[in-house]
Write a protein that holds these residues in place. Structure first.
Motif, PDB file in Angstrom:
ATOM      1  N   VAL A  29      -2.924 -39.332  93.263  1.00 43.97           N
ATOM      2  CA  VAL A  29      -4.308 -38.875  93.364  1.00 43.97           C
ATOM      3  C   VAL A  29      -5.049 -39.169  92.064  1.00 43.97           C
ATOM      4  CG1 VAL A  29      -3.721 -36.506  92.675  1.00 43.97           C
ATOM      5  CG2 VAL A  29      -5.759 -36.895  94.000  1.00 43.97           C
ATOM      6  N   ARG A  30      -6.299 -39.629  92.197  1.00 38.92           N
ATOM      7  CA  ARG A  30      -7.156 -39.802  91.024  1.00 38.92           C
ATOM      8  C   ARG A  30      -7.514 -38.413  90.513  1.00 38.92           C
ATOM      9  NH1 ARG A  30     -11.067 -42.006  94.024  1.00 38.92           N
ATOM     10  NH2 ARG A  30      -9.931 -43.358  95.390  1.00 38.92           N
ATOM     11  N   TRP A  31      -7.279 -38.194  89.190  1.00 35.94           N
ATOM     12  CA  TRP A  31      -7.469 -36.845  88.646  1.00 35.94           C
ATOM     13  C   TRP A  31      -7.951 -36.932  87.208  1.00 35.94           C
ATOM     14  CZ3 TRP A  31      -7.642 -32.113  90.580  1.00 35.94           C
ATOM     15  CH2 TRP A  31      -7.481 -31.010  89.740  1.00 35.94           C
ATOM     16  N   LYS A  32      -9.151 -36.455  86.947  1.00 32.70           N
ATOM     17  CA  LYS A  32      -9.717 -36.351  85.603  1.00 32.70           C
ATOM     18  C   LYS A  32      -9.579 -37.641  84.794  1.00 32.70           C
ATOM     19  CE  LYS A  32      -9.210 -31.389  85.472  1.00 32.70           C
ATOM     20  NZ  LYS A  32      -8.774 -30.210  84.750  1.00 32.70           N
ATOM     21  N   GLY A  33      -9.974 -38.754  85.381  1.00 33.57           N
ATOM     22  CA  GLY A  33      -9.975 -40.027  84.681  1.00 33.57           C
ATOM     23  C   GLY A  33      -8.652 -40.778  84.702  1.00 33.57           C
ATOM     24  N   GLY A  34      -7.648 -40.217  85.318  1.00 37.01           N
ATOM     25  CA  GLY A  34      -6.339 -40.867  85.418  1.00 37.01           C
ATOM     26  C   GLY A  34      -5.809 -40.734  86.832  1.00 37.01           C
ATOM     27  N   VAL A  35      -4.507 -40.893  86.966  1.00 32.12           N
ATOM     28  CA  VAL A  35      -3.858 -40.676  88.261  1.00 32.12           C
ATOM     29  C   VAL A  35      -2.618 -39.818  88.058  1.00 32.12           C
ATOM     30  CG1 VAL A  35      -4.703 -42.737  89.439  1.00 32.12           C
ATOM     31  CG2 VAL A  35      -2.620 -42.871  88.098  1.00 32.12           C
ATOM     32  N   LEU A  36      -2.317 -39.000  89.043  1.00 26.82           N
ATOM     33  CA  LEU A  36      -1.142 -38.129  89.012  1.00 26.82           C
ATOM     34  C   LEU A  36      -0.356 -38.300  90.297  1.00 26.82           C
ATOM     35  CD1 LEU A  36      -2.654 -34.696  87.890  1.00 26.82           C
ATOM     36  CD2 LEU A  36      -1.310 -36.251  86.488  1.00 26.82           C
ATOM     37  N   LEU A  37       0.946 -38.221  90.180  1.00 23.37           N
ATOM     38  CA  LEU A  37       1.818 -38.144  91.348  1.00 23.37           C
ATOM     39  C   LEU A  37       2.185 -36.675  91.480  1.00 23.37           C
ATOM     40  CD1 LEU A  37       3.283 -39.857  93.474  1.00 23.37           C
ATOM     41  CD2 LEU A  37       5.239 -39.915  91.932  1.00 23.37           C
ATOM     42  N   HIS A  38       1.646 -36.027  92.498  1.00 26.05           N
ATOM     43  CA  HIS A  38       1.831 -34.583  92.624  1.00 26.05           C
ATOM     44  C   HIS A  38       2.053 -34.152  94.066  1.00 26.05           C
ATOM     45  CE1 HIS A  38       1.864 -32.865  88.776  1.00 26.05           C
ATOM     46  NE2 HIS A  38       0.611 -32.568  88.604  1.00 26.05           N
ATOM     47  N   LEU A  39       2.544 -32.942  94.168  1.00 29.45           N
ATOM     48  CA  LEU A  39       2.855 -32.307  95.434  1.00 29.45           C
ATOM     49  C   LEU A  39       1.600 -31.633  95.988  1.00 29.45           C
ATOM     50  CD1 LEU A  39       5.157 -31.369  97.371  1.00 29.45           C
ATOM     51  CD2 LEU A  39       5.451 -29.401  95.854  1.00 29.45           C
ATOM     52  N   VAL A  40       1.361 -31.804  97.290  1.00 27.36           N
ATOM     53  CA  VAL A  40       0.249 -31.116  97.944  1.00 27.36           C
ATOM     54  C   VAL A  40       0.734 -29.716  98.301  1.00 27.36           C
ATOM     55  CG1 VAL A  40      -1.300 -31.072  99.936  1.00 27.36           C
ATOM     56  CG2 VAL A  40      -0.730 -33.258  98.838  1.00 27.36           C
ATOM     57  N   LYS A  41       0.102 -28.725  97.706  1.00 29.06           N
ATOM     58  CA  LYS A  41       0.476 -27.324  97.919  1.00 29.06           C
ATOM     59  C   LYS A  41      -0.261 -26.706  99.105  1.00 29.06           C
ATOM     60  CE  LYS A  41       2.971 -26.634  94.126  1.00 29.06           C
ATOM     61  NZ  LYS A  41       4.226 -25.948  94.086  1.00 29.06           N
TER      62      LYS A  41
END
Length: 78
Positions: A29-41
């Motif tokens: 996911v695009r997040w605050k100017g970068g990208v993160l690989l994260h779990l959808v809670k």
């Protein structure tokens, strides 16, 4: 994503329709100017709540910010 994906571990990502993302998916996911690989809670019609595998919550992201979904986690060293 400790416990599910370790630091330095390779993953394979695939395309995803952001409207098909659901709780429990691991997404890029695009997040605050970068990208993160994260779990959808949690997931609503327009947004997903992202966090890590050990309880931390990052916050809500628009579904349009989801750019891929985890397909495979490769063993360390491969």
């Amino acid at each position: 994503m400790r416990g599910r994906i370790e630091d330095g571990q390779r993953v394979t990502l695939g395309p995803v329709d952001p409207q098909e993302v659901d709780t429990g998916d691991v997404v890029l996911v695009r997040w605050k100017g970068g990208v993160l690989l994260h779990l959808v809670k949690q997931a609503t019609k327009d947004r997903v709540l992202i966090g890590n595998n050990v309880g931390r919550i990052n916050g809500w992201a628009q579904r349009t910010a989801v750019v891929g979904r985890l397909v495979k986690v490769h063993p360390l060293g491969s």
